[in-house]
Design a protein around this motif. Structure first.
Motif, PDB file in Angstrom:
ATOM      1  N   THR A   1       0.830  -1.195   0.000  1.00  0.00           N
ATOM      2  CA  THR A   1       0.000   0.000   0.000  1.00  0.00           C
ATOM      3  C   THR A   1       0.869   1.251   0.000  1.00  0.00           C
ATOM      4  O   THR A   1       0.569   2.198  -0.714  1.00  0.00           O
ATOM      5  N   THR A   2       1.914   1.250   0.789  1.00  0.00           N
ATOM      6  CA  THR A   2       2.803   2.409   0.833  1.00  0.00           C
ATOM      7  C   THR A   2       3.421   2.675  -0.527  1.00  0.00           C
ATOM      8  O   THR A   2       3.554   3.830  -0.932  1.00  0.00           O
ATOM      9  N   ALA A   3       3.767   1.601  -1.249  1.00  0.00           N
ATOM     10  CA  ALA A   3       4.365   1.771  -2.575  1.00  0.00           C
ATOM     11  C   ALA A   3       3.379   2.440  -3.531  1.00  0.00           C
ATOM     12  O   ALA A   3       3.768   3.287  -4.342  1.00  0.00           O
ATOM     13  N   VAL A   4       2.111   2.071  -3.431  1.00  0.00           N
ATOM     14  CA  VAL A   4       1.089   2.678  -4.292  1.00  0.00           C
ATOM     15  C   VAL A   4       0.962   4.158  -3.963  1.00  0.00           C
ATOM     16  O   VAL A   4       0.935   5.008  -4.862  1.00  0.00           O
ATOM     17  N   ILE A   5       0.900   4.476  -2.677  1.00  0.00           N
ATOM     18  CA  ILE A   5       0.804   5.885  -2.252  1.00  0.00           C
ATOM     19  C   ILE A   5       2.040   6.647  -2.704  1.00  0.00           C
ATOM     20  O   ILE A   5       1.937   7.775  -3.206  1.00  0.00           O
ATOM     21  N   ASP A   6       3.208   6.043  -2.553  1.00  0.00           N
ATOM     22  CA  ASP A   6       4.448   6.706  -2.993  1.00  0.00           C
ATOM     23  C   ASP A   6       4.401   7.041  -4.481  1.00  0.00           C
ATOM     24  O   ASP A   6       4.789   8.138  -4.895  1.00  0.00           O
ATOM     25  N   ARG A   7       3.907   6.094  -5.295  1.00  0.00           N
ATOM     26  CA  ARG A   7       3.803   6.359  -6.737  1.00  0.00           C
ATOM     27  C   ARG A   7       2.799   7.475  -7.017  1.00  0.00           C
ATOM     28  O   ARG A   7       3.019   8.312  -7.898  1.00  0.00           O
ATOM     29  N   MET A   8       1.701   7.480  -6.279  1.00  0.00           N
ATOM     30  CA  MET A   8       0.698   8.529  -6.479  1.00  0.00           C
ATOM     31  C   MET A   8       1.258   9.895  -6.072  1.00  0.00           C
ATOM     32  O   MET A   8       0.945  10.903  -6.698  1.00  0.00           O
ATOM     33  N   ILE A   9       2.106   9.915  -5.061  1.00  0.00           N
ATOM     34  CA  ILE A   9       2.766  11.163  -4.654  1.00  0.00           C
ATOM     35  C   ILE A   9       3.750  11.606  -5.741  1.00  0.00           C
ATOM     36  O   ILE A   9       3.771  12.775  -6.123  1.00  0.00           O
ATOM     37  N   GLU A  10       4.531  10.666  -6.254  1.00  0.00           N
ATOM     38  CA  GLU A  10       5.482  10.985  -7.328  1.00  0.00           C
ATOM     39  C   GLU A  10       4.768  11.563  -8.544  1.00  0.00           C
ATOM     40  O   GLU A  10       5.283  12.456  -9.209  1.00  0.00           O
ATOM     41  N   GLN A  11       3.576  11.041  -8.823  1.00  0.00           N
ATOM     42  CA  GLN A  11       2.812  11.511  -9.976  1.00  0.00           C
ATOM     43  C   GLN A  11       1.939  12.721  -9.632  1.00  0.00           C
ATOM     44  O   GLN A  11       1.188  13.209 -10.472  1.00  0.00           O
ATOM     45  N   GLU A  12       2.039  13.172  -8.386  1.00  0.00           N
ATOM     46  CA  GLU A  12       1.358  14.382  -7.894  1.00  0.00           C
ATOM     47  C   GLU A  12      -0.165  14.270  -7.861  1.00  0.00           C
ATOM     48  O   GLU A  12      -0.876  15.253  -8.016  1.00  0.00           O
ATOM     49  N   TYR A  13      -0.677  13.045  -7.618  1.00  0.00           N
ATOM     50  CA  TYR A  13      -2.125  12.864  -7.481  1.00  0.00           C
ATOM     51  C   TYR A  13      -2.580  13.017  -6.030  1.00  0.00           C
ATOM     52  O   TYR A  13      -3.729  13.347  -5.771  1.00  0.00           O
TER      53      TYR A  13
END
Length: 83
Positions: free
Chosen positions: A1-13
């Motif tokens: 789950t943290t990895a998904v959130i991290d990717r969403m943060i990287e993509q600025e969502y």
């Protein structure tokens, strides 16, 4: 789950934000870009749903909703009964 959130943060969502009352708590909220994407997805969902049901008459739509509610009510009753 943290990895998904991290990717969403990287993509600025989404953005992480510390809870002001409890610094151990980290909140995740939609960024402006994420909110824009959400609005676009809601419009797409509405358009898709309208397209799917456009082949049904009003009577058929009412019957469909009646059946869905019946199935839903049965599922809820089963959860309460432990089924």
């Amino acid at each position: 789950t943290t990895a998904v959130i991290d990717r969403m943060i990287e993509q600025e969502y989404v953005e992480r934000e510390r809870d002001s009352r409890d610094r151990r708590v980290v909140l995740v909220k939609a960024s402006p870009k994420g909110k824009k994407m959400q609005r676009e997805l809601m419009r797409l969902r509405t358009r898709t749903t309208n397209d799917m049901f456009s082949v049904l008459t009003e009577k058929e739509k009412k019957e469909y909703l009646r059946l869905i509610r019946k199935v839903h009510d049965n599922l809820i009753a089963g959860e309460k009964d432990g089924r």
